[in-house]
Design an enzyme around this catalytic site. Structure first.
Site, short mmCIF file in Angstrom:
data_model
loop_
_atom_site.label_atom_id
_atom_site.label_comp_id
_atom_site.label_asym_id
_atom_site.label_seq_id
_atom_site.Cartn_x
_atom_site.Cartn_y
_atom_site.Cartn_z
N HIS A 12 0.77 -1.31 -0.14
CA HIS A 12 0.07 -0.12 0.07
C HIS A 12 0.80 1.17 -0.10
O HIS A 12 0.43 2.24 0.64
CB HIS A 12 -0.99 -0.15 1.05
N HIS A 59 -0.57 5.18 9.73
CA HIS A 59 0.94 5.53 9.49
C HIS A 59 1.32 6.77 10.40
O HIS A 59 1.56 8.02 9.62
CB HIS A 59 1.50 5.38 8.18
N HIS A 197 10.59 -3.70 2.62
CA HIS A 197 10.96 -2.31 2.51
C HIS A 197 11.55 -1.85 3.74
O HIS A 197 11.32 -2.25 5.06
CB HIS A 197 9.88 -1.29 1.94
N GLU A 244 5.07 -5.05 8.24
CA GLU A 244 3.69 -4.85 8.10
C GLU A 244 3.08 -6.25 7.46
O GLU A 244 1.80 -6.33 7.32
CB GLU A 244 3.60 -3.96 6.80
FE LIG Z 1 2.79 0.75 5.31
#
Ligand SMILES: [Fe+3]
Ligand SMILES: [Fe+3]
Lengths: 289, 141, 289, 141
Positions: A12, A59, A197, A244
């Site tokens: 996302h 976030h 990431h 995540e």
């Molecule tokens: Fe995220």
């Protein structure tokens, strides 16, 4: 009776939202990524659910350090796209499903998951980017998302975050909750975030293609064992924000095979590097009819 | 605190746990304030004055003014909060992340297009990957 | 190593706070109630802990319907007495213990309790009345509470509330968390609320002396079985607000005997009807040294 | 919603669950607003005008104006929220609770001093205790 018909998994990344909102999807950098969702948009149109139970993380948007819920379920009637600092994304208001959401909250709290019930919150790219990828871009004012959405926010910002195992068990409780709901609703459950990431420090930019693809393999065929992966494996192998991925295990835990049903059908699988700092992974799993 | 923190031997990585969170409480809450357009405008008009409204340490304020994100993180910042500063500056997550490596923007972007940073040598402190302390800062510039 | 030395149980009626704050404790109505805490104040002064882990519920004070956490732990540095509509109680600011609170949060979340971490909230009579009963009334400005306090708020306002069993298991996780904390701290855990009371409808004023006393008996000698009491038993037998008693099971679960240690010593037991609408119950249990 | 709700056969008792909570959302949020002294003053100065600032139903507003707490609860109110109205009026929890029984303040207080309401006959709808519907309102007045 309501039932979970399919689960969808997707990264996302905020830059994907920006590329969509700024009309840059056909640029060479972005074209291969969006091509990976062409099938998904058709599939979604043909398999449009009544409700998406959308697992994502906030976030530092709706939740500051003042209050950090481990699991928060949105039982409100509507949720506004948040201003994350760039102004709100030009997408429609997200319409909730208070009745089903409250039912699920009731059921999973009785199942010993200690949810926080939220009636008022803005939703950030973690929720709206997956909607854009799967549903396209409705006009923010005259348009509407094609279905209702129950936002389910997981804390993956401040440690300790819930374990993969806890998430997988929660998914199972959510399936039980949905199946105990009277009205005949088609429900999809989406797990978002990941894949590898890292957005911080000298190790920023880490991508682990092998680990990601093995995660996808195991998510399909062996989620129970996968759910036992410890936190530090995610961080070490898939970067600090790779954590995540625990959210995907909530969606996977809600599929029929975890409760003795048939194995899901892999309708679509896609993997692409990079989108900004991130490896994009995407799966669609269907329960048999 | 003898807690299970198996994430402390990963090079170039700071896990945002309760300890970091307490250290960075006001730094991060300042960042959150930039989610309002009015506050972004006030911050841009006079960064120092805006920062002085917050009970942050001098080191935290200096790190924000210098846009030194590694230092911000060391002082308790979290990237999702710090990203609000980047958004205010009109910088993308890729520019922000790259700025923490010592690479130029182009170097970092090219690394990502080529498949990203390898995990080899970067799993544990003491190996020889490019994220290890003895190979900082990265980049050829 | 930190250790839990004792647990304290007490009702937390707002009218008790008002009687204290208005200097009415010697009136005939109130005198028998406060007499029941004379021993407790002496005991507390002689067994002053470094930290009280104070389990209570928020009464629509810090948490509105916008956001309802099942379990919320206060990790902040200080908590202000709330204005519940009568103006704030004239008592000192509550000083937290952020380091131990964060440690406990870390540990019990890893133990699969889905806490909400709260750094900023006001605390209502649910927390300050027990402090007043045990510690007396320090000057609100020049005085201070005699120890630090970790507020732990449990949702017992909107159903479903956590089960007694879940609370009892949580208490056990809290004990493990405290015992894994390095610094040598004396920690007490307090469970508040109850006993029988109903504040609403034609059934308001319900008191069940027999049930309450049996609850006290079983809390002392057979908490494991007691924790299996279903929700509707509390409501049916002890009134709609009697459900607050599930919070006592958190404190009880944290005692040594639940983990194979010696049975606690009953330092004090008291029961009185009425305080306003409520039956007041009070226990002090000590772990052996 | 075929959920386990074993608490629906208790006389004179409304359990505040998600269904009630949704019905009473704005009523309860209005009550919360009375935790600020300013709002209490504005409400007292013109109750109707203050209520009209909230998207409550007419029935909810009427129940608040009439201080009919049973009706407020039927319409989704919860006693801990409604208590803010009582606090604004300077009424105690005992006065509020008593007002829902049909007893006078003195009758209710005396019942409490005498040991409170008995649970006998009040466990299940259909028994013959004093909280049962066929015995309402209570009180001799
Ligand atoms: Fe995220
Ligand atoms: Fe209470």
């Amino acid at each position: 009776m309501a039932r979970i018909t399919a689960s969808v998994y997707t990264s996302h990344v905020p830059a994907i939202g920006a590329a969509l909102d700024l009309g840059r999807t056909t640029e060479p950098y972005w074209q291969p990524l969006f091509a990976g969702y062409d099938f998904s948009k058709r599939w979604f149109a043909e398999n449009r659910p009544d409700v998406v139970f959308l697992v994502y993380n906030d976030h530092a948007t709706a939740f500051s350090l003042d209050l950090i819920p481990t699991f928060a379920i949105g039982t409100g009637e509507r949720f506004q796209p948040a201003d994350e600092g760039w102004g709100p994304r030009p997408v429609p208001t997200v319409i909730g499903h208070p009745d089903l959401a409250s039912h699920i909250a009731h059921s999973v709290i009785q199942d010993d998951f200690d949810l926080t019930i939220v009636n008022k919150m803005d939703v950030d790219h973690g929720l709206t980017v997956p909607l854009s990828l799967m549903c396209g871009q409705p006009d923010p004012v005259r348009g509407a998302w094609p279905c209702t959405v129950i936002p389910f926010a997981v804390n993956v910002v401040q440690y300790p975050v819930p374990s993969g195992r806890r998430c997988f068990m929660l998914g199972q409780a959510i399936r039980r909750a949905v199946e105990s709901y009277g009205p005949d609703l088609n429900v999809q459950i989406w797990g978002t975030g990941g894949m590898s990431h890292q957005l911080q420090g000298p190790r920023a930019g880490l991508i682990n293609r092998e680990w990601d693809n093995r995660f996808l393999d195991r998510l399909i065929t062996d989620p129970d064992a996968l759910s036992r992966t410890p936190h530090d494996d995610y961080v070490r192998e898939a970067g600090s924000e790779g954590i995540e991925l625990v959210m995907w295990l909530i969606a996977r835990g809600a599929m029929a095979d975890i409760n003795g049903g048939a194995a899901p059908k892999v309708a679509h699988r896609f993997y692409h590097v990079p989108a900004s700092n991130t490896a994009v992974g995407h799966l669609i799993l269907e329960n048999s009819k | 605190m003898p807690l299970d923190k198996p994430y402390q031997d990963i090079p170039g990585t700071t896990i945002f746990d309760a300890e970091q969170s307490r250290k960075g409480y006001w730094l991060n809450q300042f960042c959150m304030s930039l989610m309002k357009a009015d506050n972004r405008a006030r911050f841009k008009a006079d960064e120092r004055a805006y920062l002085d409204e917050w009970p942050m340490t001098d080191a935290q304020k200096a790190a924000v003014l210098a846009r030194d994100l590694n230092e911000c993180i060391r002082l308790g910042g979290n990237i999702y909060f710090l990203a609000k500063i980047g958004a205010t500056d009109g910088r993308s997550f890729q520019q922000m992340a790259g700025s923490m490596t010592g690479m130029t923007e182009a170097e970092y972007r090219d690394m990502m297009i080529a498949g990203g940073r390898s995990v080899e040598g970067n799993r544990r402190i003491g190996e020889d990957g490019d994220a290890q302390a003895h190979r900082q800062p990265q980049g050829k510039k």
